[in-house]
Design an enzyme around this catalytic site. Structure first.
Site, PDB file in Angstrom:
ATOM      1  N   HIS A 204      68.815  54.321  45.821  1.00  0.00           N
ATOM      2  CA  HIS A 204      69.131  53.057  45.150  1.00  0.00           C
ATOM      3  C   HIS A 204      68.886  53.139  43.647  1.00  0.00           C
ATOM      4  O   HIS A 204      68.276  54.081  43.138  1.00  0.00           O
ATOM      5  CB  HIS A 204      68.322  51.915  45.759  1.00  0.00           C
ATOM      6  CG  HIS A 204      66.830  52.063  45.620  1.00  0.00           C
ATOM      7  ND1 HIS A 204      66.122  51.595  44.527  1.00  0.00           N
ATOM      8  CD2 HIS A 204      65.903  52.618  46.444  1.00  0.00           C
ATOM      9  CE1 HIS A 204      64.840  51.844  44.687  1.00  0.00           C
ATOM     10  NE2 HIS A 204      64.663  52.466  45.841  1.00  0.00           N
ATOM     11  N   CYS A 223      61.635  56.028  49.236  1.00  0.00           N
ATOM     12  CA  CYS A 223      63.074  56.052  48.944  1.00  0.00           C
ATOM     13  C   CYS A 223      63.331  56.872  47.676  1.00  0.00           C
ATOM     14  O   CYS A 223      62.405  57.226  46.950  1.00  0.00           O
ATOM     15  CB  CYS A 223      63.601  54.637  48.765  1.00  0.00           C
ATOM     16  SG  CYS A 223      63.651  53.675  50.301  1.00  0.00           S
TER      17      CYS A 223
END
Length: 301
Positions: A204, A223
């Site tokens: 992201h 992440c």
């Protein structure tokens, strides 16, 4: 001996242009900013012995052989220790992105999947681990934390709950869902690259762009944050509609959009601390999660 200093430079007692060039080449090979400055990370990398480096190469050669297999004409590879992302097409790296990966205590996992979706203006749903380790302690310090960061608490039936009705001295809040609204302060900023995996991780954007300039980029909760994520998103969406970087960025601040890839793109997250580029130059990255060290200790036993 490692080839960083030109043979024509000879032995120098001063930090001249030859040495400056050699230091920059050394830094580039070790994933450091090639500024020629002998900072602590460069100094530490130069003081790792040749036998240790040889051990790294031997360890990574085994990893590379275990990975052998055709990933397809288009795929994305994340090298965790290097904190780097490559988009590969027809055996050539067409995009290379700086990444931010997991902290030592919240490590980014090794995985293999297929990217199937790009979400523009996403909600961020906080994992239970972050609720327990971060959000609950922050709410104890500042009862307005959720409101300030546009994070809502949702009950089992999707009803929004008032933070004041929850006892923050316990961990009862972990049983609820915490969802952050889209916007400039969203933890994923404006785009999420999605793929199925058991670890509940993804790639992201981030509102904290300055972190990409750091030498040490092991800062996430597992992440992978992507610098220049819109270029990667546009590349992934080739053949899945009339999307390019400009048209994607034109959606920032508008309604959430879930863009499905017509052909999912393979993605692999790997742990490689030693490798060679196409010209034969050897590169190294810190064994930040101590995976190599653990493996070498096991071999010694």
């Amino acid at each position: 001996i490692s080839g960083d200093l030109s043979q024509s430079a000879g032995i120098s007692k001063s930090f001249d242009t030859y040495v400056d060039t050699a230091v920059k080449r050394f830094q580039a090979r070790h994933g450091l900013p090639d500024d020629g400055v002998m900072g602590k990370y460069t100094f530490a990398a130069m003081n790792i012995s040749a036998p240790v480096r040889l051990g790294q190469l031997e360890t990574n050669l085994v990893r590379l052989r275990s990975m052998s297999g055709f990933l397809g004409n288009r795929y994305v590879m994340v090298n965790i220790p290097a904190a780097q992302i490559e988009a590969v097409e027809n055996d050539k790296v067409v995009l290379r992105h700086t990444a931010i990966v997991g902290k030592i205590d919240r490590q980014t996992p090794i995985l293999n999947s297929k990217i199937n979706e790009i979400i523009v203006n996403p909600y961020w749903n906080a994992p239970e681990s972050i609720v327990r380790k971060d959000i609950i302690p922050l709410m104890r310090k500042d009862p307005e934390y959720l409101t300030k960061n546009s994070i809502r608490i949702l009950g089992p039936n999707g009803t929004e709950l008032d933070p004041k009705t929850i006892d923050w001295s316990t961990e009862d809040a972990a049983k609820f869902r915490f969802r952050q609204d889209p916007g400039s302060g969203n933890a994923m900023a404006s785009v999420k690259i999605n793929f199925p995996n058991k670890f509940m991780v993804y790639m992201h954007d981030t509102p904290s762009k300055g972190f990409f300039n750091r030498d040490y980029r092991f800062l996430s909760h597992g992440c992978v944050r992507v610098q220049g994520v819109w270029d990667l998103a546009a590349w992934l969406l080739e053949g899945s509609g009339n999307w390019d970087r400009a048209s994607l960025m034109g959606q920032i601040g508008k309604e959430r959009q879930d863009l499905r890839l017509t052909r999912p793109v393979p993605v692999v997250w790997v742990y490689m601390t030693g490798w060679a580029s196409a010209d034969g130059t050897v590169h190294f990255a810190d064994d930040v999660y101590q995976v190599d060290t653990i493996g070498l200790q096991a071999d010694a036993r």
